[in-house]
Motif scaffolding. Structure first.
Motif, PDB file in Angstrom:
ATOM      1  N   GLU A  89       0.841  -1.200   0.000  1.00  0.00           N
ATOM      2  CA  GLU A  89       0.000   0.000   0.000  1.00  0.00           C
ATOM      3  C   GLU A  89       0.874   1.246   0.000  1.00  0.00           C
ATOM      4  O   GLU A  89       1.906   1.301   0.674  1.00  0.00           O
ATOM      5  CB  GLU A  89      -0.927   0.030   1.221  1.00  0.00           C
ATOM      6  N   MET A  90       0.429   2.251  -0.759  1.00  0.00           N
ATOM      7  CA  MET A  90       1.097   3.537  -0.811  1.00  0.00           C
ATOM      8  C   MET A  90       0.010   4.609  -0.747  1.00  0.00           C
ATOM      9  O   MET A  90      -0.545   5.010  -1.767  1.00  0.00           O
ATOM     10  CB  MET A  90       1.906   3.697  -2.106  1.00  0.00           C
ATOM     11  N   GLY A  96       0.212  10.943   7.180  1.00  0.00           N
ATOM     12  CA  GLY A  96      -0.642  10.034   7.940  1.00  0.00           C
ATOM     13  C   GLY A  96      -1.026   8.786   7.171  1.00  0.00           C
ATOM     14  O   GLY A  96      -1.601   7.861   7.732  1.00  0.00           O
ATOM     15  N   GLY A  97      -0.688   8.711   5.889  1.00  0.00           N
ATOM     16  CA  GLY A  97      -1.038   7.564   5.066  1.00  0.00           C
ATOM     17  C   GLY A  97      -0.094   6.391   5.293  1.00  0.00           C
ATOM     18  O   GLY A  97       1.051   6.547   5.717  1.00  0.00           O
ATOM     19  N   ARG A  98      -0.593   5.215   4.992  1.00  0.00           N
ATOM     20  CA  ARG A  98       0.170   3.979   5.194  1.00  0.00           C
ATOM     21  C   ARG A  98       1.183   3.765   4.071  1.00  0.00           C
ATOM     22  O   ARG A  98       0.881   3.954   2.896  1.00  0.00           O
ATOM     23  CB  ARG A  98      -0.783   2.790   5.239  1.00  0.00           C
ATOM     24  N   SER A  99       2.358   3.322   4.468  1.00  0.00           N
ATOM     25  CA  SER A  99       3.400   2.891   3.551  1.00  0.00           C
ATOM     26  C   SER A  99       3.697   1.442   3.903  1.00  0.00           C
ATOM     27  O   SER A  99       4.080   1.143   5.033  1.00  0.00           O
ATOM     28  CB  SER A  99       4.664   3.745   3.740  1.00  0.00           C
ATOM     29  N   GLU A 126       6.660  -1.657   7.120  1.00  0.00           N
ATOM     30  CA  GLU A 126       5.425  -0.891   7.257  1.00  0.00           C
ATOM     31  C   GLU A 126       5.714   0.371   8.036  1.00  0.00           C
ATOM     32  O   GLU A 126       6.500   0.380   8.969  1.00  0.00           O
ATOM     33  CB  GLU A 126       4.340  -1.704   7.964  1.00  0.00           C
ATOM     34  N   GLY A 127       5.040   1.424   7.625  1.00  0.00           N
ATOM     35  CA  GLY A 127       5.211   2.693   8.308  1.00  0.00           C
ATOM     36  C   GLY A 127       4.146   3.681   7.904  1.00  0.00           C
ATOM     37  O   GLY A 127       3.119   3.309   7.333  1.00  0.00           O
ATOM     38  N   VAL A 128       4.432   4.926   8.215  1.00  0.00           N
ATOM     39  CA  VAL A 128       3.491   6.009   7.967  1.00  0.00           C
ATOM     40  C   VAL A 128       4.237   7.150   7.290  1.00  0.00           C
ATOM     41  O   VAL A 128       5.364   7.478   7.674  1.00  0.00           O
ATOM     42  CB  VAL A 128       2.873   6.501   9.304  1.00  0.00           C
ATOM     43  N   TYR A 129       3.605   7.735   6.288  1.00  0.00           N
ATOM     44  CA  TYR A 129       4.151   8.957   5.684  1.00  0.00           C
ATOM     45  C   TYR A 129       3.903  10.117   6.641  1.00  0.00           C
ATOM     46  O   TYR A 129       2.809  10.271   7.176  1.00  0.00           O
ATOM     47  CB  TYR A 129       3.468   9.248   4.346  1.00  0.00           C
ATOM     48  N   LEU A 130       4.923  10.899   6.864  1.00  0.00           N
ATOM     49  CA  LEU A 130       4.820  12.061   7.748  1.00  0.00           C
ATOM     50  C   LEU A 130       4.641  13.360   6.964  1.00  0.00           C
ATOM     51  O   LEU A 130       3.969  14.274   7.416  1.00  0.00           O
ATOM     52  CB  LEU A 130       6.065  12.167   8.627  1.00  0.00           C
ATOM     53  N   THR A 181       8.229   7.139   8.444  1.00  0.00           N
ATOM     54  CA  THR A 181       8.809   6.518   9.640  1.00  0.00           C
ATOM     55  C   THR A 181       8.246   5.121   9.834  1.00  0.00           C
ATOM     56  O   THR A 181       7.136   4.826   9.386  1.00  0.00           O
ATOM     57  CB  THR A 181       8.548   7.356  10.903  1.00  0.00           C
ATOM     58  N   ASP A 182       9.034   4.295  10.506  1.00  0.00           N
ATOM     59  CA  ASP A 182       8.554   2.977  10.899  1.00  0.00           C
ATOM     60  C   ASP A 182       8.191   2.965  12.388  1.00  0.00           C
ATOM     61  O   ASP A 182       7.952   1.923  12.965  1.00  0.00           O
ATOM     62  CB  ASP A 182       9.596   1.900  10.593  1.00  0.00           C
ATOM     63  N   ALA A 183       8.124   4.144  12.994  1.00  0.00           N
ATOM     64  CA  ALA A 183       7.774   4.252  14.412  1.00  0.00           C
ATOM     65  C   ALA A 183       6.291   3.964  14.650  1.00  0.00           C
ATOM     66  O   ALA A 183       5.877   3.733  15.785  1.00  0.00           O
ATOM     67  CB  ALA A 183       8.124   5.646  14.940  1.00  0.00           C
ATOM     68  N   PHE A 184       5.513   4.008  13.571  1.00  0.00           N
ATOM     69  CA  PHE A 184       4.082   3.729  13.653  1.00  0.00           C
ATOM     70  C   PHE A 184       3.684   2.837  12.496  1.00  0.00           C
ATOM     71  O   PHE A 184       4.252   2.914  11.417  1.00  0.00           O
ATOM     72  CB  PHE A 184       3.254   5.019  13.542  1.00  0.00           C
TER      73      PHE A 184
END
Length: 152
Positions: free
Chosen positions: A43-44, A49-52, A67-71, A82-85
């Protein structure tokens, strides 16, 4: 200014920014990891806030989900992730905040990829994993796809 625990690669890509951007948005599977590994885009959701989510597959059956989140997403200029979330702001074991920056230079693109780590130990681990060679190879592959898109 760079963070204290940053690793980075930079290169002048022989393709315009629009082609480099399109290589990211439409052709990520083709360049995302060095062979013999391969990548599969899950997923892109290219917005803050979107999922990567990309899964990498190794030659010996290894499976490495990323997996992570676009900041931050500024089309044709900057992507920060980041992969922090994980999706839905679910905390994950943070390793890094990463970014891709694109600056037009005529018909070429000044590309900079960076990874900022929470600790010196995490930075050293990423360096030992082959950050420079891996991200450098990925940048070369990314440029090749962008050059093809641009008809070069």
């Amino acid at each position: 200014m760079t963070a204290a625990h940053e690793l980075s690669v930079e290169r002048l890509m022989d393709a315009p920014v629009a082609a480099v951007w399109r290589a990211y948005t439409d052709h990520l599977n083709e360049w995302f990891c060095p062979p013999p590994w391969r990548a599969e885009l899950v997923e892109m959701d290219l917005r803050a806030g979107g999922r990567s989510a990309v899964t990498m597959y190794g030659p010996d059956g290894e499976v490495m989900p990323n997996e992570g989140v676009y900041l931050e997403v500024i089309p044709e200029r900057r992507i920060v992730f980041t992969d922090a979330f994980k999706h839905g702001w679910n905390p994950a074991g943070p390793f890094m905040v990463g970014g891709f920056e694109f600056e037009p230079e005529g018909n070429q693109t000044r590309y900079r990829g960076w990874a900022r780590h929470w600790t010196e130990e995490a930075k050293a681990q990423h360096e030992a994993m082959g950050f420079a060679a891996g991200w450098g190879t990925v940048a070369e592959q990314w440029e090749a796809v962008a050059r093809r898109i641009a008809g070069r």
